[in-house]
Design a protein around this motif. Structure first.
Motif, PDB file in Angstrom:
ATOM      1  N   ARG A 139      25.939 -35.443 -59.903  1.00 38.80           N
ATOM      2  CA  ARG A 139      26.238 -34.762 -58.263  1.00 38.80           C
ATOM      3  C   ARG A 139      27.546 -34.524 -58.140  1.00 38.80           C
ATOM      4  O   ARG A 139      27.750 -33.896 -56.777  1.00 38.80           O
ATOM      5  N   THR A 140      28.256 -34.806 -58.717  1.00 35.97           N
ATOM      6  CA  THR A 140      29.791 -34.556 -58.615  1.00 35.97           C
ATOM      7  C   THR A 140      30.048 -33.131 -59.034  1.00 35.97           C
ATOM      8  O   THR A 140      29.763 -32.414 -60.063  1.00 35.97           O
ATOM      9  N   PRO A 168      36.773 -30.992 -48.894  1.00 34.46           N
ATOM     10  CA  PRO A 168      36.271 -32.142 -49.341  1.00 34.46           C
ATOM     11  C   PRO A 168      36.289 -32.206 -50.944  1.00 34.46           C
ATOM     12  O   PRO A 168      36.347 -31.473 -51.587  1.00 34.46           O
ATOM     13  N   ASP A 178      34.273 -34.700 -54.206  1.00 32.70           N
ATOM     14  CA  ASP A 178      33.143 -35.425 -54.493  1.00 32.70           C
ATOM     15  C   ASP A 178      33.658 -36.722 -55.134  1.00 32.70           C
ATOM     16  O   ASP A 178      33.257 -37.971 -55.068  1.00 32.70           O
ATOM     17  N   PHE A 219      38.921 -38.369 -47.028  1.00 28.96           N
ATOM     18  CA  PHE A 219      37.642 -37.648 -47.587  1.00 28.96           C
ATOM     19  C   PHE A 219      36.775 -38.614 -47.075  1.00 28.96           C
ATOM     20  O   PHE A 219      36.052 -39.462 -47.763  1.00 28.96           O
ATOM     21  N   PRO A 220      36.224 -38.201 -45.826  1.00 30.91           N
ATOM     22  CA  PRO A 220      35.105 -39.224 -45.259  1.00 30.91           C
ATOM     23  C   PRO A 220      33.850 -38.844 -45.794  1.00 30.91           C
ATOM     24  O   PRO A 220      32.760 -39.975 -45.906  1.00 30.91           O
ATOM     25  N   GLN A 221      33.584 -37.895 -46.663  1.00 32.06           N
ATOM     26  CA  GLN A 221      32.217 -37.900 -47.260  1.00 32.06           C
ATOM     27  C   GLN A 221      32.319 -38.038 -48.738  1.00 32.06           C
ATOM     28  O   GLN A 221      31.512 -37.866 -49.599  1.00 32.06           O
ATOM     29  N   LEU A 222      33.616 -38.929 -49.275  1.00 30.96           N
ATOM     30  CA  LEU A 222      33.755 -39.032 -50.642  1.00 30.96           C
ATOM     31  C   LEU A 222      32.529 -39.821 -51.218  1.00 30.96           C
ATOM     32  O   LEU A 222      31.953 -40.824 -50.540  1.00 30.96           O
ATOM     33  N   GLN A 223      32.020 -39.419 -52.637  1.00 32.56           N
ATOM     34  CA  GLN A 223      31.175 -40.111 -52.915  1.00 32.56           C
ATOM     35  C   GLN A 223      31.294 -41.092 -54.156  1.00 32.56           C
ATOM     36  O   GLN A 223      30.752 -42.179 -54.238  1.00 32.56           O
ATOM     37  N   ARG A 276      32.771 -48.980 -47.699  1.00 32.14           N
ATOM     38  CA  ARG A 276      32.380 -47.700 -47.177  1.00 32.14           C
ATOM     39  C   ARG A 276      31.364 -47.031 -47.659  1.00 32.14           C
ATOM     40  O   ARG A 276      31.056 -45.602 -47.102  1.00 32.14           O
ATOM     41  N   VAL A 335      30.815 -46.105 -50.953  1.00 36.81           N
ATOM     42  CA  VAL A 335      31.567 -45.123 -52.153  1.00 36.81           C
ATOM     43  C   VAL A 335      31.159 -45.931 -53.622  1.00 36.81           C
ATOM     44  O   VAL A 335      31.421 -46.809 -53.639  1.00 36.81           O
TER      45      VAL A 335
END
Length: 155
Positions: free
Chosen positions: A14-15, A72, A74, A96-100, A120, A122
């Motif tokens: 996914r990264t 962003p 990942d 990075f609010p959408q950091l995975q 969070r 992550v």
């Protein structure tokens, strides 16, 4: 730390974009060849290291901090000592609010920072190398004579 192969494979699949904190321009340093390998495998590697800010690495300008990254990412891959991890994780979560994923390299661990990121939502991987895991999980270590336990029709 124990991580299932399924989890590691999912993270790597996914990264797409990785901010690598602590990358070196010295080709004998692990952070250099890990960044190079991931770049060659199609990951968009954003180099971050204040000591080399403004210099070029693999066609990208090295940034001084995560707050300088445009857009962003990942994954944040940390090539710094464990005591530096909390500050890096805090900055990553802020910018990075959408950091995975937060990935800490071999020898790098910080339970409190990991808990902060996990709270969070992550995914946190500690004391592992994405290059090694990618090679192991996607059958590339076999090319070097290592038995990976991964069955593949690729040669």
């Amino acid at each position: 730390m124990m991580y299932s192969d399924a989890l590691l494979r999912d993270v790597l699949r996914r990264t797409k974009r990785i901010a690598m904190v602590g990358v070196s321009i010295n080709p004998v340093r692990a952070s250099y060849f890990v960044a190079r390998y991931l770049d060659l495998r199609g990951f968009d590697v954003v180099p971050v290291n204040p000591a080399y800010a403004g210099k070029m690495l693999f066609g990208s300008v090295i940034l001084g901090g995560l707050s300088e990254v445009e857009g962003p990412v990942d994954m944040v891959d940390i090539f710094r000592r464990s005591e530096a991890v909390p500050e890096i994780v805090e900055e990553a979560l802020e910018v990075f609010p959408q950091l995975q994923t937060i990935w800490m390299q071999i020898g790098v661990e910080h339970a409190e920072a990991a808990a902060m990121a996990e709270a969070r939502g992550v995914t946190v991987i500690q004391d592992r190398c994405p290059k090694i895991e990618y090679q192991r999980l996607f059958g590339e270590l076999r090319r070097g004579g290592f038995a990976t336990g991964v069955i593949s029709s690729k040669l």
